[in-house]
Design a protein around this motif. Sequence first.
Motif, PDB file in Angstrom:
ATOM      1  N   SER A  95      -6.453   1.533  -5.880  1.00 60.63           N
ATOM      2  CA  SER A  95      -5.785   2.792  -5.516  1.00 60.63           C
ATOM      3  C   SER A  95      -4.324   2.550  -5.183  1.00 60.63           C
ATOM      4  O   SER A  95      -3.452   3.334  -5.568  1.00 60.63           O
ATOM      5  CB  SER A  95      -6.453   3.427  -4.293  1.00 60.63           C
ATOM      6  OG  SER A  95      -7.762   3.820  -4.585  1.00 60.63           O
TER       7      SER A  95
ATOM      8  N   ARG B  41      -4.827   1.270   7.189  1.00 63.38           N
ATOM      9  CA  ARG B  41      -5.954   2.161   7.490  1.00 63.38           C
ATOM     10  C   ARG B  41      -6.372   2.056   8.956  1.00 63.38           C
ATOM     11  O   ARG B  41      -6.784   3.044   9.571  1.00 63.38           O
ATOM     12  CB  ARG B  41      -7.124   1.870   6.545  1.00 63.38           C
ATOM     13  CG  ARG B  41      -6.740   2.159   5.086  1.00 63.38           C
ATOM     14  CD  ARG B  41      -7.883   1.930   4.118  1.00 63.38           C
ATOM     15  NE  ARG B  41      -8.941   2.899   4.264  1.00 63.38           N
ATOM     16  CZ  ARG B  41      -8.884   4.145   3.818  1.00 63.38           C
ATOM     17  NH1 ARG B  41      -7.813   4.587   3.204  1.00 63.38           N
ATOM     18  NH2 ARG B  41      -9.898   4.961   3.980  1.00 63.38           N
TER      19      ARG B  41
ATOM     20  N   ILE C 206      -3.280  -3.185   3.129  1.00 64.34           N
ATOM     21  CA  ILE C 206      -4.135  -2.029   2.810  1.00 64.34           C
ATOM     22  C   ILE C 206      -5.066  -1.719   3.984  1.00 64.34           C
ATOM     23  O   ILE C 206      -5.145  -0.580   4.453  1.00 64.34           O
ATOM     24  CB  ILE C 206      -4.912  -2.273   1.500  1.00 64.34           C
ATOM     25  CG1 ILE C 206      -3.915  -2.392   0.330  1.00 64.34           C
ATOM     26  CG2 ILE C 206      -5.922  -1.158   1.244  1.00 64.34           C
ATOM     27  CD1 ILE C 206      -4.516  -2.977  -0.942  1.00 64.34           C
TER      28      ILE C 206
ATOM     29  N   SER D  10      -3.571   4.336   0.907  1.00 62.13           N
ATOM     30  CA  SER D  10      -4.437   3.883  -0.194  1.00 62.13           C
ATOM     31  C   SER D  10      -5.707   3.249   0.364  1.00 62.13           C
ATOM     32  O   SER D  10      -5.670   2.546   1.371  1.00 62.13           O
ATOM     33  CB  SER D  10      -3.707   2.848  -1.042  1.00 62.13           C
ATOM     34  OG  SER D  10      -2.459   3.328  -1.475  1.00 62.13           O
ATOM     35  N   ASP D  11      -6.854   3.480  -0.318  1.00 57.16           N
ATOM     36  CA  ASP D  11      -8.129   2.976   0.206  1.00 57.16           C
ATOM     37  C   ASP D  11      -8.600   1.675  -0.434  1.00 57.16           C
ATOM     38  O   ASP D  11      -9.652   1.158  -0.063  1.00 57.16           O
ATOM     39  CB  ASP D  11      -9.211   4.059   0.113  1.00 57.16           C
ATOM     40  CG  ASP D  11      -9.545   4.449  -1.317  1.00 57.16           C
ATOM     41  OD1 ASP D  11      -9.018   3.823  -2.266  1.00 57.16           O
ATOM     42  OD2 ASP D  11     -10.342   5.393  -1.491  1.00 57.16           O
ATOM     43  N   SER D  12      -7.841   1.152  -1.414  1.00 55.91           N
ATOM     44  CA  SER D  12      -8.248  -0.100  -2.078  1.00 55.91           C
ATOM     45  C   SER D  12      -7.040  -0.649  -2.835  1.00 55.91           C
ATOM     46  O   SER D  12      -6.032   0.058  -2.999  1.00 55.91           O
ATOM     47  CB  SER D  12      -9.371   0.166  -3.083  1.00 55.91           C
ATOM     48  OG  SER D  12      -8.878   0.981  -4.147  1.00 55.91           O
TER      49      SER D  12
ATOM     50  N   THR E  34       0.843  -1.186   0.000  1.00 58.63           N
ATOM     51  CA  THR E  34       0.000   0.000   0.000  1.00 58.63           C
ATOM     52  C   THR E  34       0.879   1.236   0.000  1.00 58.63           C
ATOM     53  O   THR E  34       2.049   1.177   0.400  1.00 58.63           O
ATOM     54  CB  THR E  34      -0.969  -0.017   1.216  1.00 58.63           C
ATOM     55  OG1 THR E  34      -1.989   0.969   1.028  1.00 58.63           O
ATOM     56  CG2 THR E  34      -0.237   0.229   2.526  1.00 58.63           C
TER      57      THR E  34
END
Length: 139
Positions: free
Chosen positions: A123, A86, A82, A118-120, A5
Amino acid sequence: ATERTLSIVKPDATKRNLTGKIVAKFEDAGLRVVASKRIHLTEAQAGEFYAEHKERGFYGELVAYMASEPVVVQVLEGDGAILKNREVMGATDPAQADAGTIRKEFALSKGENSVHGSDSAASAAREIAFFFSGLELVG
Ligand code: CMP
């Protein structure tokens, strides 16, 4: 599964000399820094990176802020990297972030929130390629 990520230590955090404390939280969670550099983005570069937010009211402010001071961009690798990244960051708004998260401890506001992640998977792929060449990723 092992993932990568893209993480950014944002201007409010580099300015306050918090890079090491922030990276330690990622490392303590089992994430490994496989690429890292300190850069000073131009507004054009910041605008391209955040292009998906172009229509949002905060876009101009976000772009100016991200170009205001150096940032540290990193690729973090690990199992479920990822989501793990978060979780360690906490909610975008520090007022909503859980205790012990980076944003709860360090963020100043929704905009000056110390870190980006990054959110995914899609991404992460785009954002890693935005900052790094394959040769710079050292697993
Ligand atoms: P980030 O994960 O980097 O992705 C988009 C960023 O926009 C987000 O973190 C916030 O820093 C910023 N952002 C989101 N909402 C607001 C807001 N209401 N005002 C200013 N910045 C915001």
